[in-house]
Design an enzyme around this catalytic site. Structure first.
Site, PDB file in Angstrom:
ATOM      1  N   LYS A   1       2.568  -3.427   6.565  1.00  0.00           N
ATOM      2  CA  LYS A   1       2.860  -3.692   5.159  1.00  0.00           C
ATOM      3  C   LYS A   1       4.348  -3.516   4.872  1.00  0.00           C
ATOM      4  O   LYS A   1       4.948  -4.312   4.131  1.00  0.00           O
ATOM      5  CB  LYS A   1       2.026  -2.777   4.260  1.00  0.00           C
ATOM      6  CG  LYS A   1       0.553  -3.134   4.194  1.00  0.00           C
ATOM      7  CD  LYS A   1       0.333  -4.502   3.552  1.00  0.00           C
ATOM      8  CE  LYS A   1      -1.125  -4.816   3.320  1.00  0.00           C
ATOM      9  NZ  LYS A   1      -1.326  -6.133   2.680  1.00  0.00           N
TER      10      LYS A   1
ATOM     11  N   TYR B   1      -1.155   0.114   9.927  1.00  0.00           N
ATOM     12  CA  TYR B   1      -1.348  -0.619   8.677  1.00  0.00           C
ATOM     13  C   TYR B   1      -0.133  -0.473   7.767  1.00  0.00           C
ATOM     14  O   TYR B   1       0.398  -1.465   7.251  1.00  0.00           O
ATOM     15  CB  TYR B   1      -2.604  -0.093   7.984  1.00  0.00           C
ATOM     16  CG  TYR B   1      -2.883  -0.694   6.623  1.00  0.00           C
ATOM     17  CD1 TYR B   1      -3.311  -2.008   6.501  1.00  0.00           C
ATOM     18  CD2 TYR B   1      -2.752   0.070   5.462  1.00  0.00           C
ATOM     19  CE1 TYR B   1      -3.589  -2.555   5.256  1.00  0.00           C
ATOM     20  CE2 TYR B   1      -3.028  -0.473   4.221  1.00  0.00           C
ATOM     21  CZ  TYR B   1      -3.445  -1.782   4.121  1.00  0.00           C
ATOM     22  OH  TYR B   1      -3.703  -2.314   2.885  1.00  0.00           O
TER      23      TYR B   1
ATOM     24  N   SER C   1       0.813  -1.211   0.000  1.00  0.00           N
ATOM     25  CA  SER C   1       0.000   0.000   0.000  1.00  0.00           C
ATOM     26  C   SER C   1       0.845   1.258   0.000  1.00  0.00           C
ATOM     27  O   SER C   1       1.984   1.266   0.487  1.00  0.00           O
ATOM     28  CB  SER C   1      -0.899  -0.002   1.245  1.00  0.00           C
ATOM     29  OG  SER C   1      -1.524   1.242   1.442  1.00  0.00           O
TER      30      SER C   1
END
Length: 321
Positions: free
Chosen positions: A152, A148, A124
């Site tokens: 990642k 998040y 992402s």
């Protein structure tokens, strides 16, 4: 050819499965098996020529993917994830799904000698953050500003190292914000980017929680699926030395998104968007960079959208089918 898709019940997983079955081949080989894995049993697109199976598995459980990996898939699409806002709200859940399960998947491949299995993970734009240059490239340091993005980024490093060691054949695609997603809003912080277009086009109200000056790096669902498929076919040697890179999206502001909505659907559609600032969402999304130089991805054959107008019109055309 045996292909596995984690997150197979999700939006991307279902679209990817349908597209793969329509192609019938990958990497020059006929697709014989397609296994979809998710926390609920994924729907299986019909096929007369491919053995399609859906498996309800909790990938955070030890050994959850053993049976799947014992079948020695040639390609694994790792799409399963807890999305941005949910990962920020629940650190333990985000770590278990986004990081621990990825490490378990890598160890599963390592333990079975799946060195030639192409493992494609969806990463992402959230992996970036902090003080950044005006335009980023693939070697800009990763400084995520939320859990998040951190999860990642850690997975990217692991996949690159396992690939460097010859334990798996990894490829990490950093996805731009995907618009326009069909369906309903989800827990992703970027969910509004689809909602402020999709809902008004469907005759419904939508909430815009961010300033209209905020910019996003976006890509259409169709181009993301094309990129995932192409990611299986790029030779491993071309991906080295670092196997994670940004896909070629386009930079748009929220104001441009709303203006495009007005152009294609009129003032009545635009009036359905209510502006209700949400500092929590804006803080997450504003930490994501919006301008990238993506020559590496383009040199490897990945392609982006031509314009925001094209993205919106593609959604309208698909909705009408």
């Amino acid at each position: 050819m045996h292909i596995v898709i984690t997150g197979g019940a999700g939006f991307l997983g279902q679209r990817l499965a349908t597209r793969l079955l329509a192609r019938g081949e990958l990497r020059g080989e006929a697709i014989q098996r397609l296994t979809l894995v998710d926390q609920v049993e994924p729907p299986c697109p019909p096929s007369d020529t491919v053995d399609v199976a859906g498996r309800a598995l909790d990938i955070t459980e030890p050994g959850a993917l053993d049976t799947v990996l014992d079948a020695r898939p040639q390609v694994v699409y790792h799409l399963a994830a807890v999305v941005s806002s949910a990962a920020e709200a629940d650190l333990d859940l985000g770590m278990e799904v986004n990081f621990d399960a990825t490490r378990a998947l890598l160890e599963g491949c390592r333990g079975r000698g799946l060195a030639n299995t192409r493992l494609i993970m969806a990463s992402s734009v959230a992996a970036y953050g902090g003080e950044l240059p005006a335009v980023l490239d693939d070697m800009t340091a990763l400084q995520p500003q939320n859990s998040y993005g951190t999860q990642k980024a850690m997975c990217e490093l692991l996949i690159n190292d396992y690939s460097r060691r010859g334990l798996v054949d990894g490829c990490v695609l950093r996805l731009p914000t995907i618009i326009v997603r069909p369906g309903r809003p989800n827990a992703a912080a970027s969910s509004f980017a689809s909602s402020i277009l999709r809902e008004p086009l469907n005759g419904e109200e939508a909430i815009c929680p961010v300033a209209t000056s905020l910019q996003l790096f976006v890509m259409s669902p169709a181009k993301v699926i094309e990129a995932l498929i192409h990611g299986a076919e790029v030779p491993g040697e071309a991906l080295a030395p670092f196997r994670a890179f940004m896909l070629p999206g386009i930079t748009v502001s929220v104001a441009e998104m709303l203006d495009t909505l007005r152009q294609v659907a009129g003032d009545e559609a635009l009036a359905r968007v209510r502006h209700e600032p949400d500092p929590r969402i804006e803080a997450i999304v504003a930490s994501w960079p919006a301008r990238f130089e993506t020559r590496r991805a383009e040199a490897l054959g990945f392609a982006g959208d031509r314009s925001l107008h094209d993205i919106v019109m593609a959604f309208i055309e698909e909705r009408s089918r």
